[in-house]
Design a protein around this motif. Structure first.
Motif: not given
Length: 125
Positions: A38-44
């Motif tokens: 989730r952290m990577r998917e929502q990096i923006s």
């Protein structure tokens, strides 16, 4: 008591991040992997970065057995991404730093893996 309340509150936040399944406090390997993904998917998304980084930091504080699972699942690299993301704000960076602090207490080997992932440079930047 304050630390226990914080850990309990963190587990509630982790449950919400993972769809209320309670998986984040269960100690299963998917906990860390789901938070990291989730952290990577929502990096923006700064708010999602902060929520995920805080939940990961909470997991490191409330579940010492999660330390190696987090590192093995790419947690150090994901935390570096949060620290280096141009969209990160102070809350997300603070949560990432807190997670690194807890993870570095695990062992010399974990500290080495954090350093190899660029954690030290990202914290100092």
């Amino acid at each position: 008591a304050v630390a226990q309340d914080a850990a309990s509150s963190a587990r509630s936040g982790e449950d919400a991040l993972l769809g209320g399944s309670g998986a984040a406090s269960s100690g299963e390997e998917g906990d860390a992997a789901a938070l990291i993904a989730r952290m990577r998917e929502q990096i923006s998304n700064p708010a999602a970065q902060e929520e995920s980084a805080r939940a990961l930091a909470s997991l490191t504080i409330s579940d010492e057995s999660a330390w190696t699972r987090i590192i093995d699942a790419g947690g150090a690299e994901a935390l570096v991404e949060v620290l280096n993301a141009p969209t990160s704000h102070a809350g997300a960076r603070e949560a990432a730093a807190r997670a690194f602090w807890a993870l570095s207490a695990g062992s010399e080997a974990l500290r080495g893996r954090i350093a190899a992932a660029g954690g030290i440079e990202a914290l100092l930047a």
